[in-house]
Structure formats: structure tokens, C-alpha cells
Enzyme design. Structure first.
Site, PDB file in Angstrom:
ATOM      1  N   LYS A   1      57.107  28.144  66.882  1.00 22.01           N
ATOM      2  CA  LYS A   1      57.584  29.473  66.497  1.00 22.01           C
ATOM      3  C   LYS A   1      59.119  29.517  66.555  1.00 22.01           C
ATOM      4  O   LYS A   1      59.773  29.951  65.631  1.00 22.01           O
ATOM      5  CB  LYS A   1      56.970  30.524  67.434  1.00 22.01           C
TER       6      LYS A   1
ATOM      7  N   GLU B   1      59.904  19.914  74.094  1.00 24.66           N
ATOM      8  CA  GLU B   1      58.782  18.966  74.004  1.00 24.66           C
ATOM      9  C   GLU B   1      58.504  18.608  72.544  1.00 24.66           C
ATOM     10  O   GLU B   1      58.370  17.433  72.174  1.00 24.66           O
ATOM     11  CB  GLU B   1      57.504  19.565  74.628  1.00 24.66           C
TER      12      GLU B   1
ATOM     13  N   GLY C   1      53.216  33.529  70.054  1.00 23.40           N
ATOM     14  CA  GLY C   1      52.779  32.132  70.078  1.00 23.40           C
ATOM     15  C   GLY C   1      51.299  31.980  70.406  1.00 23.40           C
ATOM     16  O   GLY C   1      50.551  31.289  69.715  1.00 23.40           O
ATOM     17  N   ARG C   2      50.850  32.671  71.455  1.00 17.93           N
ATOM     18  CA  ARG C   2      49.450  32.505  71.886  1.00 17.93           C
ATOM     19  C   ARG C   2      48.470  33.289  71.015  1.00 17.93           C
ATOM     20  O   ARG C   2      47.279  33.280  71.249  1.00 17.93           O
ATOM     21  CB  ARG C   2      49.316  32.866  73.363  1.00 17.93           C
TER      22      ARG C   2
ATOM     23  N   GLU D   1      49.550  33.984  80.418  1.00 16.04           N
ATOM     24  CA  GLU D   1      50.895  34.189  79.871  1.00 16.04           C
ATOM     25  C   GLU D   1      51.047  35.640  79.410  1.00 16.04           C
ATOM     26  O   GLU D   1      52.140  36.193  79.440  1.00 16.04           O
ATOM     27  CB  GLU D   1      51.173  33.210  78.720  1.00 16.04           C
TER      28      GLU D   1
ATOM     29  N   HIS E   1      28.411  20.362  88.804  1.00  9.14           N
ATOM     30  CA  HIS E   1      28.482  19.246  89.749  1.00  9.14           C
ATOM     31  C   HIS E   1      29.904  19.042  90.256  1.00  9.14           C
ATOM     32  O   HIS E   1      30.230  17.997  90.785  1.00  9.14           O
ATOM     33  CB  HIS E   1      27.940  17.981  89.077  1.00  9.14           C
TER      34      HIS E   1
ATOM     35  N   LYS F   1      62.642  26.363  82.139  1.00  5.88           N
ATOM     36  CA  LYS F   1      63.165  25.658  80.960  1.00  5.88           C
ATOM     37  C   LYS F   1      64.665  25.450  81.094  1.00  5.88           C
ATOM     38  O   LYS F   1      65.177  24.369  80.807  1.00  5.88           O
ATOM     39  CB  LYS F   1      62.920  26.498  79.695  1.00  5.88           C
TER      40      LYS F   1
HETATM   41  O1  F6P Z   1      55.377  28.393  77.132  1.00  2.70           O
HETATM   42  C1  F6P Z   1      56.265  29.271  76.565  1.00  2.70           C
HETATM   43  C2  F6P Z   1      56.145  29.301  75.092  1.00  2.70           C
HETATM   44  O2  F6P Z   1      57.229  30.033  74.633  1.00  2.70           O
HETATM   45  C3  F6P Z   1      54.820  29.890  74.595  1.00  2.70           C
HETATM   46  O3  F6P Z   1      54.785  31.254  74.590  1.00  2.70           O
HETATM   47  C4  F6P Z   1      54.706  29.274  73.254  1.00  2.70           C
HETATM   48  O4  F6P Z   1      53.407  29.342  72.763  1.00  2.70           O
HETATM   49  C5  F6P Z   1      55.168  27.860  73.560  1.00  2.70           C
HETATM   50  O5  F6P Z   1      56.199  28.017  74.503  1.00  2.70           O
HETATM   51  C6  F6P Z   1      55.650  27.083  72.373  1.00  2.70           C
HETATM   52  O6  F6P Z   1      56.724  27.728  71.742  1.00  2.70           O
HETATM   53  P1  F6P Z   1      57.136  27.395  70.260  1.00  2.70           P
HETATM   54  O7  F6P Z   1      55.990  27.696  69.373  1.00  2.70           O
HETATM   55  O8  F6P Z   1      58.313  28.276  69.992  1.00  2.70           O
HETATM   56  O9  F6P Z   1      57.502  25.937  70.203  1.00  2.70           O
END
Ligand code: F6P
Length: 589
Positions: free
Chosen positions: A231, A237, A309-310, A395, A427, A553
């Protein structure tokens, strides 16, 4: 409950909370099992009134049985009063309209608009009729996704070596990974209609190099279409993984050149590879360009920042699902969610499944003090569902500040969500669920019809186990009850050592669907989205921001600079962290 109270804060208790508290203080002397003892007609009425069935499509349905919770008709009325006092109906209308619910980030919230049938029913048209500006943008973005699906399934899209793509790799994390990867796995029994059956989809999220290393051993990068889903397009990452993949891809392409080509031809080949092998999905066109991708081609799928995002799997972030299973299946997923939206917007409180689910959990969390919940799908295909829900719930509602910025002192908020697949987890941690000192309510999820061709024995055992666990949690080792019996008469604990007795009275919710299909899966997800939404309104928090993840972060960024620039000391570390950084620097390389 569970929150430290700063007496200097202005605190105005909501009297409707107090009414609920007073009610539950009295209800606490009543055992859950007692709802199942006595007059048969009364028991049936309770079970009927707390079982909500939502038709999905054909014979498929989703049924939510909340009768094994501490909800009562009286408490639902009190929750309705609470809902009125915090303007839930108005907030639901704002959600339906895609209005400004995310106040702390100054954003609209539009994920339910993504699945509106008004939009999806017009996708065969060149331009839509009677849509709002917001809906029109979504219409065009869905059209772009559809055209991409068509191009992939008809092999118009080709690799830089002019071959068919064999792999799709979704590079993203959090909401840009958990939703699509959960849905991808959930639908793997489902026949893809016009999808790309021979293509396998892979998900790369972790910055840990082992994840990329594993992937590079599984697939040939020159045969892969990479979807960069982010987003913000600033997520470390994701961008780290993309940079490394680009390097690997360029190396493989260069290795593939049969003869040594001149450098300008080589450069052309590399640009062509980047163009053919990457699709970007983002709200942030500027960052996409800054990274070096074009935003003026069909390979850029843009979406509105009002899609959290979620909550983003319903739009371009879900493109990997659409590419694999076909756009028609993707639309079925949306349609199933839309069915639940319609139920949520129109059903009255007593019959409203997301509302009742929210109230049941608030009862258990806030008035009984049980601060965790297990989510157990008895379906191997839903093995990622609990991880997906962890982000959706924790979240969204893992907050301790009110929507107006004041500290919440009246109640605790989101419980800890965890889970795994039944029967495996029976289990693992079910011992604690049955006899531990912590009570953790459970959501059971099961599809009645099996998704495989094996004999019924497997499915029969699966269903038997699922229903058995919910009964055992409720009744413990009470003998089967008759209408005339009472709890005390049936508690035959005297002859057994305590270690072998089961007290029962542990609540659970049973969610049953006829079959796991794109539409029933969409319905299941929407059900939880709306449950989370109702809870956020009753707890008076903003479910759509996530400031809590920012601090870690930014500290990671500064530690990274210290490590890579070999600076001796960073600023503001505690002694333990400082020592850890030094240790790492000594062992680096
Ligand atoms: O974990 C924080 C967050 O901002 C989430 O809300 C989001 O889904 C994720 O990181 C990934 O963010 P992006 O889609 O901006 O890479």
C-alpha cells in the site's frame, strides 16, 4: 479492567456500560450449562434465537451458533442500548457509504465499496452507469485486474524469454500478504474457472533471507511473474526482497544470453525483463516511480488509500487470487462478502450475526475477564485463517486510546487471538482449553461438505471431533442431560480424581458453512470484519489506524544504519540493546 487508570484523566463513564456490568455481575452466578437444562422448549428457543443463518448462494449458507456463549436476550437488549449511545447505526451507514471513519489518519474507509454488486454487476460494460466517482474508480481498477487475468490465461503475457509464466510470486507483508495467501490456500480445492491452473502461486513476505533462498530453490525466476503488493511502497521487508529478486533475475537473464551481447542490448533486455516480470500494486504512485517502476502501464494497479492494508484483499491486492483462480471466482469471493454486508446493514440487533458475535466476545472479555480467544477451523484449507485474523483483529482493535485521543479506562479492548487447525491443535493446546486455569473462548469453523474425493470416514471423524470439542467445553464431563435433570445431580465427580474431571462451562461459537467456496469464504471474512468493526465502535476506538507498529519500524531503521555504517554508538538505546548491537557487529560476516 486490565488498563492502568490515570486518575488525572477526565473520565466520563458510559451509563450503558454500567448497565451491562451490573447485569453481568448478577449473571455470573449462573453456569453456562444451566442454559441447557430445564424446559426443552425454552432451551430450543434460546438455541434458535442465537443461531443466525445467512444464505450465500445456491444451497450454501453460513450459520453462526452463539448459544454456547454467555449472551442472553436481555444482554443483547442492553448491548443495543450501548450501541445506540455510541451511534453504531450511523457509523454502519458511514461504513456502507465509504465515509470518513479513519479519523486519526484523516481517511475514508472504503473496503466494503470494493465488493458492491452495483459495481461488480457492470464489469461487462465499457463504462458503468449511475455510479458515484468513488465507485467508478473501483470499477476501472477491477476492469484492469480482469484484463490482466484475461491476458495471463490467454498467454498474452509472456516472460522475457517469450515463454508462458509458470509461477506467480506475491511479494508483500501484513495485509499485502496475509489475506491473499490465506485465500489462495483456502480455495485450493476449488476448480479455477478461467484461471491459470498450471501456474503455482508463492508468497514472499519475510525479510529473513532464508525465505527468498527457499523460494529461489523452488522456482525458476525467469519463469515468474512478480506482484509487488505494498500500500505504502515504503515497507522495508517488501522493498528489500524486490531489490534482491531484481538482482537475481538480471543475473539469470544475463546467464541466459547465449552469446555475449553488447552492453546496450543487455540493458534493453534487462529493462524489458523488469517490464514483463513485475506488476506493482499500491496507493503510492510516487514511491512506485521512485523505486524505478512505471505507473503509466497496465502493470501498475493503483488503489485508494481508504482501503486499509488488512482490508485490502478485495481489490488489486487480491490480484494473485484472481490470476490463479480466475476473475469469476474472485467476483464470487466479493459477492459472498457482499451478502454478509447486506445482512449486517439490514438485520436488526437480535438477528445481526456480526453484532451478536461482537457482543458475545465483549461479554467474555470485559465482563468475565477472559482475555484471549482461540480460532480453530476444522478444515485444513483454512490453516492460515487464524494468522489472517490476528492482523484483522489485533491490528484493528489492539488499542488503548479512545477515538477522540483519550485513554480508555472503562474497559479493556481486543483479546489475544491465536489458533490453528483442528484436529491438530487438539493434541497441542486443547488440554489448557479444557482444564487450564485460563479460560479462552473458542471459535470453531467447519464446512459440512468435504472438499476431497476420499471416503467419508475422514470427514465424519473431522465433524465428530469438532462438535465433540464444543460439547466437552460446554458440558465438561456431565452425563447426557434429560429435561428433568439438574447440573448438581449429574456432576458425578466424587468417584474420579480431580485431574480427570472436566468442569465445562467454557464458551464457544460454532460457525458452520455448507461448503468452502469462494463465496462462503468471502462471507466468512466479511463476518469477522464486521464483528471487529462493531467492537471498535462499542469500545470507541479507531479500528483503521495502526500507529503501534511505527515505533519499532523507526528504531529498526536507526539500528540498521548504525550496523551498516559501523557507527560506534547510536543514540537513545538502553544498555541491553546497545550491548546486543555490539555483539552483532562483532559477529557480522
Ligand atoms: O504492519 C504494519 C503495516 O502497515 C500493515 O498495516 C500493513 O498491512 C503492512 O504493514 C504492509 O504495509 P504495506 O502494504 O504498505 O507494505
Amino acid at each position: 479492567m486490565g488498563q492502568s487508570v490515570d486518575s488525572t484523566d477526565f473520565y466520563s463513564p458510559n451509563s450503558k456500560w454500567q448497565d451491562l456490568k451490573a447485569y453481568h455481575d448478577k449473571l455470573k452466578s449462573i453456569e453456562l450449562t444451566s442454559f441447557f437444562i430445564g424446559d426443552k422448549e425454552e432451551i430450543m428457543n434460546r438455541v434458535r434465537s442465537l443461531c443466525i443463518s445467512i444464505p450465500i448462494d445456491g444451497s450454501n449458507f453460513i450459520k453462526i451458533d452463539l448459544s454456547k456463549s454467555y449472551l442472553t436476550q436481555e444482554s443483547v437488549e442492553l448491548y443495543r442500548n450501548l450501541a445506540d449511545s455510541v451511534g453504531l447505526s450511523e457509523k454502519i451507514q458511514t461504513l456502507k457509504d465509504g465515509g470518513r471513519l479513519n479519523v486519526t489518519e484523516g481517511r475514508d474507509v472504503i473496503h466494503t465499496v470494493l465488493r458492491e454488486s452495483e459495481i461488480t454487476s457492470q464489469l461487462h460494460l465499457h463504462s458503468p452507469l449511475g455510479l458515484s466517482r468513488k465507485q467508478e474508480i473501483i470499477f476501472h481498477s477491477l476492469k484492469k485486474m480482469k484484463s490482466l487475468c484475461d491476458k495471463l490465461s490467454s498467454s498474452v503475457l509472456k516472460t522475457c524469454l517469450n515463454k508462458k509464466f509458470r509461477y506467480i510470486v506475491n511479494i508483500g507483508i501484513g495485509g499485502s500478504d496475509l489475506g491473499p495467501s490465506m485465500v489462495y490456500e483456502a480455495l485450493s480445492d476449488f476448480p479455477s474457472t478461467l484461471g491459470s491452473e498450471n501456474i503455482s502461486v508463492h508468497f514472499l513476505s519475510n525479510v529473513d533471507g532464508n525465505a527468498l533462498d527457499d523460494l529461489s530453490k523452488k522456482i525458476e525466476f525467469t519463469d515468474a511473474l512478480f506482484i509487488v503488493a505494498s500500500k505504502s511502497f515504503t515497507t522495508i521487508e517488501t522493498l528489500t526482497n524486490v531489490k534482491s529478486i531484481q538482482k537475481i533475475l538480471i543475473k539469470r537473464i544475463s546467464d541466459n544470453q547465449s552469446t555475449q551481447v553488447e552492453s546496450n542490448k543487455n540493458e534493453f533486455a534487462i529493462n524489458e525483463a523488469m517490464r514483463r516480470h513485475f506488476i506493482t500494486v499500491s496507493c503510492n504512485a510516487a514511491e512506485v516511480q521512485k523505486f524505478g517502476f512505471s505507473t503509466s502501464t497496465d502493470a501498475f494497479l493503483e488503489f485508494d488509500e481508504g482501503v486499509g492494508g488488512r482490508y485490502s484483499l478485495w481489490g488489486p491486492v487480491g490480484v494473485s487470487i484472481a490470476l490463479k483462480y480466475g476473475f469469476r471466482s474472485f467476483l464470487s469471493l466479493l459477492a459472498g462478502a457482499h451478502q454478509v454486508d447486506a445482512h449486517f446493514y439490514t438485520a436488526n440487533a437480535q438477528m445481526n450475526a456480526p453484532f451478536l458475535m461482537a457482543c458475545a466476545e465483549i461479554t467474555h472479555t470485559n465482563f468475565y475477564g477472559w482475555h484471549s480467544r482461540a480460532v480453530i477451523p476444522y478444515n485444513e484449507r483454512l490453516s492460515k485463517f487464524a494468522s489472517y485474523l490476528q492482523q484483522l483483529e489485533m491490528e484493528s482493535n489492539g488499542k488503548s486510546v479512545n477515538v477522540d485521543g483519550t485513554k480508555i479506562v472503562q474497559h479493556s479492548t481486543c483479546p489475544i487471538v491465536y489458533g490453528g487447525c483442528g484436529t491438530n491443535v487438539q493434541h497441542a493446546f486443547f488440554q489448557l482449553l479444557h482444564q487450564g486455569s485460563e479460560i479462552s473462548p473458542v471459535d470453531f469453523i467447519i464446512a459440512l461438505r468435504k472438499g476431497n474425493d476420499l471416503c467419508d470416514e475422514h470427514q465424519d471423524w473431522l465433524v465428530a471431533n469438532c462438535f465433540a470439542q464444543s460439547q466437552a467445553l460446554l458440558l465438561g464431563d456431565l452425563k447426557l442431560m434429560t429435561a428433568a435433570s439438574s447440573v448438581s445431580e449429574n456432576k458425578d465427580h466424587t468417584s474420579k480424581p480431580l485431574s480427570r474431571t472436566f468442569q465445562g462451562n467454557r464458551p464457544s461459537t460454532m460457525i458452520v458453512m455448507e461448503k468452502l467456496t469462494p463465496s462462503s469464504l468471502g462471507a466468512l471474512i466479511a463476518l469477522y470484519e464486521h464483528k471487529v468493526f462493531v467492537q471498535s465502535i462499542l469500545w470507541e476506538i479507531n479500528a483503521f489506524d495502526q500507529w503501534g507498529v511505527e515505533l519499532g519500524k523507526s528504531i529498526a531503521r536507526s539500528i540498521y544504519s548504525e550496523i551498516t555504517e559501523s557507527r560506534d554508538e547510536g543514540e537513545g538505546h538502553d544498555t541491553s540493546t546497545e550491548a546486543l548491537i555490539k555483539t552483532y557487529c562483532c559477529h557480522r560476516n
